[in-house]
Design a protein around this motif. Sequence first.
Motif, PDB file in Angstrom:
ATOM      1  N   SER A 126      -8.381   3.227 -20.484  1.00 48.27           N
ATOM      2  CA  SER A 126      -8.278   4.538 -21.088  1.00 48.27           C
ATOM      3  C   SER A 126      -7.858   5.592 -20.076  1.00 48.27           C
ATOM      4  O   SER A 126      -7.297   6.615 -20.447  1.00 48.27           O
ATOM      5  CB  SER A 126      -9.614   4.920 -21.731  1.00 48.27           C
ATOM      6  OG  SER A 126     -10.634   4.986 -20.750  1.00 48.27           O
ATOM      7  N   SER A 127      -8.135   5.373 -18.787  1.00 47.49           N
ATOM      8  CA  SER A 127      -7.799   6.371 -17.781  1.00 47.49           C
ATOM      9  C   SER A 127      -6.340   6.285 -17.348  1.00 47.49           C
ATOM     10  O   SER A 127      -5.811   7.261 -16.813  1.00 47.49           O
ATOM     11  CB  SER A 127      -8.698   6.202 -16.550  1.00 47.49           C
ATOM     12  OG  SER A 127      -8.422   4.984 -15.878  1.00 47.49           O
ATOM     13  N   VAL A 166     -15.586  17.519 -23.264  1.00 45.30           N
ATOM     14  CA  VAL A 166     -15.925  17.717 -24.671  1.00 45.30           C
ATOM     15  C   VAL A 166     -17.441  17.658 -24.858  1.00 45.30           C
ATOM     16  O   VAL A 166     -18.034  18.501 -25.553  1.00 45.30           O
ATOM     17  CB  VAL A 166     -15.213  16.675 -25.551  1.00 45.30           C
ATOM     18  CG1 VAL A 166     -15.704  16.776 -26.994  1.00 45.30           C
ATOM     19  CG2 VAL A 166     -13.703  16.871 -25.493  1.00 45.30           C
ATOM     20  N   ARG A 167     -18.091  16.677 -24.230  1.00 45.50           N
ATOM     21  CA  ARG A 167     -19.552  16.580 -24.329  1.00 45.50           C
ATOM     22  C   ARG A 167     -20.221  17.777 -23.669  1.00 45.50           C
ATOM     23  O   ARG A 167     -21.183  18.336 -24.194  1.00 45.50           O
ATOM     24  CB  ARG A 167     -20.032  15.278 -23.681  1.00 45.50           C
ATOM     25  CG  ARG A 167     -19.664  14.023 -24.450  1.00 45.50           C
ATOM     26  CD  ARG A 167     -20.456  12.832 -23.956  1.00 45.50           C
ATOM     27  NE  ARG A 167     -20.142  12.531 -22.559  1.00 45.50           N
ATOM     28  CZ  ARG A 167     -19.196  11.696 -22.176  1.00 45.50           C
ATOM     29  NH1 ARG A 167     -18.433  11.082 -23.089  1.00 45.50           N
ATOM     30  NH2 ARG A 167     -18.981  11.463 -20.897  1.00 45.50           N
ATOM     31  N   ASN A 196     -18.490   2.827 -21.906  1.00 47.14           N
ATOM     32  CA  ASN A 196     -17.394   1.887 -21.809  1.00 47.14           C
ATOM     33  C   ASN A 196     -17.652   0.881 -20.706  1.00 47.14           C
ATOM     34  O   ASN A 196     -18.297   1.153 -19.702  1.00 47.14           O
ATOM     35  CB  ASN A 196     -16.074   2.638 -21.489  1.00 47.14           C
ATOM     36  CG  ASN A 196     -15.586   3.461 -22.640  1.00 47.14           C
ATOM     37  OD1 ASN A 196     -15.880   3.145 -23.796  1.00 47.14           O
ATOM     38  ND2 ASN A 196     -14.857   4.522 -22.348  1.00 47.14           N
ATOM     39  N   GLU A 210     -12.644  12.818 -14.179  1.00 50.91           N
ATOM     40  CA  GLU A 210     -13.450  12.554 -15.359  1.00 50.91           C
ATOM     41  C   GLU A 210     -12.928  11.391 -16.193  1.00 50.91           C
ATOM     42  O   GLU A 210     -13.656  10.858 -17.027  1.00 50.91           O
ATOM     43  CB  GLU A 210     -13.532  13.827 -16.198  1.00 50.91           C
ATOM     44  CG  GLU A 210     -14.325  14.921 -15.481  1.00 50.91           C
ATOM     45  CD  GLU A 210     -14.184  16.307 -16.079  1.00 50.91           C
ATOM     46  OE1 GLU A 210     -14.758  17.253 -15.511  1.00 50.91           O
ATOM     47  OE2 GLU A 210     -13.476  16.445 -17.112  1.00 50.91           O
ATOM     48  N   ARG A 242      -4.941  13.074 -23.257  1.00 51.97           N
ATOM     49  CA  ARG A 242      -6.206  13.250 -23.963  1.00 51.97           C
ATOM     50  C   ARG A 242      -7.106  14.186 -23.185  1.00 51.97           C
ATOM     51  O   ARG A 242      -7.189  14.124 -21.955  1.00 51.97           O
ATOM     52  CB  ARG A 242      -6.906  11.901 -24.141  1.00 51.97           C
ATOM     53  CG  ARG A 242      -6.125  10.917 -25.006  1.00 51.97           C
ATOM     54  CD  ARG A 242      -6.842   9.578 -25.108  1.00 51.97           C
ATOM     55  NE  ARG A 242      -8.164   9.713 -25.691  1.00 51.97           N
ATOM     56  CZ  ARG A 242      -9.029   8.713 -25.798  1.00 51.97           C
ATOM     57  NH1 ARG A 242      -8.707   7.512 -25.352  1.00 51.97           N
ATOM     58  NH2 ARG A 242     -10.217   8.920 -26.349  1.00 51.97           N
ATOM     59  N   GLU A 243      -7.781  15.072 -23.892  1.00 49.02           N
ATOM     60  CA  GLU A 243      -8.750  15.946 -23.245  1.00 49.02           C
ATOM     61  C   GLU A 243      -9.886  15.104 -22.673  1.00 49.02           C
ATOM     62  O   GLU A 243     -10.228  14.037 -23.202  1.00 49.02           O
ATOM     63  CB  GLU A 243      -9.289  16.955 -24.263  1.00 49.02           C
ATOM     64  CG  GLU A 243     -10.298  17.945 -23.702  1.00 49.02           C
ATOM     65  CD  GLU A 243      -9.766  18.756 -22.540  1.00 49.02           C
ATOM     66  OE1 GLU A 243      -9.895  18.282 -21.384  1.00 49.02           O
ATOM     67  OE2 GLU A 243      -9.213  19.847 -22.783  1.00 49.02           O
ATOM     68  N   SER A 244     -10.449  15.571 -21.587  1.00 51.46           N
ATOM     69  CA  SER A 244     -11.546  14.864 -20.944  1.00 51.46           C
ATOM     70  C   SER A 244     -12.739  14.720 -21.884  1.00 51.46           C
ATOM     71  O   SER A 244     -13.245  15.720 -22.434  1.00 51.46           O
ATOM     72  CB  SER A 244     -11.980  15.625 -19.684  1.00 51.46           C
ATOM     73  OG  SER A 244     -13.247  15.210 -19.244  1.00 51.46           O
ATOM     74  N   ALA A 245     -13.197  13.478 -22.070  1.00 51.07           N
ATOM     75  CA  ALA A 245     -14.364  13.242 -22.923  1.00 51.07           C
ATOM     76  C   ALA A 245     -15.610  13.877 -22.313  1.00 51.07           C
ATOM     77  O   ALA A 245     -16.477  14.384 -23.033  1.00 51.07           O
ATOM     78  CB  ALA A 245     -14.571  11.741 -23.108  1.00 51.07           C
ATOM     79  N   GLN A 246     -15.703  13.880 -20.976  1.00 56.13           N
ATOM     80  CA  GLN A 246     -16.846  14.528 -20.327  1.00 56.13           C
ATOM     81  C   GLN A 246     -16.856  16.024 -20.614  1.00 56.13           C
ATOM     82  O   GLN A 246     -17.907  16.619 -20.846  1.00 56.13           O
ATOM     83  CB  GLN A 246     -16.789  14.293 -18.817  1.00 56.13           C
ATOM     84  CG  GLN A 246     -17.088  12.859 -18.399  1.00 56.13           C
ATOM     85  CD  GLN A 246     -17.191  12.726 -16.894  1.00 56.13           C
ATOM     86  OE1 GLN A 246     -17.697  13.613 -16.218  1.00 56.13           O
ATOM     87  NE2 GLN A 246     -16.688  11.618 -16.365  1.00 56.13           N
TER      88      GLN A 246
END
Length: 409
Positions: free
Chosen positions: A10-11, A195-196, A2, A128, A189-193
Amino acid sequence: MNTPQTGRTSSAPTIALCLIVALLEGLDLQSAGLAGPRIAREFSLTVEQMGWAFGAGAIGLLPGAALGGRLADWLGRKKVLMLSVVLFGLFSLATTRVWNFEGLLAARFLCGLGLGAAMPNLIALCSEAASPKQRNTAVGAMYCGMPFGAALAAVIGILSPGDADWRSVFYVGGFGPLLTVPLLALFLRESAQFVRSKAERSAYGTSGVVHALWREGRASTTMVLWISYLGTLTVLYFLMNWLPSMVLSRGLTRVQSSVVLMMFNLGGGIGAIGIANMMDRVGGRRTVIGMYVGIAVALAMLASANGNVATACGGLLCGLFLVGGQSVLYALAGHAYPTEVRGTGVGAAVAVGRVGSFLGPLVAGQLLALGQSASMLVMASIPLIVIAAAAALLVVGRYRPHYAARPAQ
């Protein structure tokens, strides 16, 4: 990847929702100290028993933080945060229904479990969600909700001055979190970091607690981070719990006591966002030195203050630097550990700090019962601050590239 603008956009919802939870947590943490003198009268509690009543919630914070942080790396930050909010909301309400000292201890301990589990997830989510250059500010923006929530508790105390009205603050601290849970379910939203990282762990395995804290060069960082947390939170929670009683012992009224407490927490809110922002702007070393010097000076002012105005000013400065300093420590922990073990690392640091949140009120209660003055205890806490400052500087020195001030463009 991003762009910076996209990352900020988004944050924002994540930080806003975490701010709300932090505000409610701050309200509940302060509620025991605010209601303490009236609870003591209703249940005929001694000073030593009040020390245990304050300490029971803090005891729950310790396993709550460790377990909440570890579960965050397994189940996700969002799920564990929601469970934590439900837990501390329910047992804040349960505090209003207790009928004896033992029931009070149980309710405060279980409430502390939920409060403790929430903070590592709030730190991880904000760390995150933000870009690396804004991570300290994001954590500080979230953490400023803690003192503002405590200031809200003081306002409730002013508006509910009767001896039988102490339950009001626990009603707000109970229904507020339960009403927030649907907002978290819908909009957080769940942390994208995370999830990865979870996908990578599925392929390569999961790190254990020992590996997370003590391997890959993290042992020394973990140790000094724990020392800094322990020293700072011992002093912070001593003041959070005993400041109202200390002010009353100086001959001020209950309303004046609530005003001093409100100033302490308003200063904390300003310090949480302001000092964390300084980390991003001027670098870690100068910020850490300045904030701990400020803590020592503020404690000396509070110990020597006479009268309402001087005590309120001392409380304001203590809140500004102590609570603001705590937001910096939370940001440091967010930097110190990689994504796959961040919840575990932050949770362990917060849990160790919670030992201080238990020891501070409990030891102070025992010493006050032996006839020691509150002013002496405030002055005696300054050496702890010096030790905490030295440890925090070691953390900053180890990760100095992350905090070095950026040159002007």
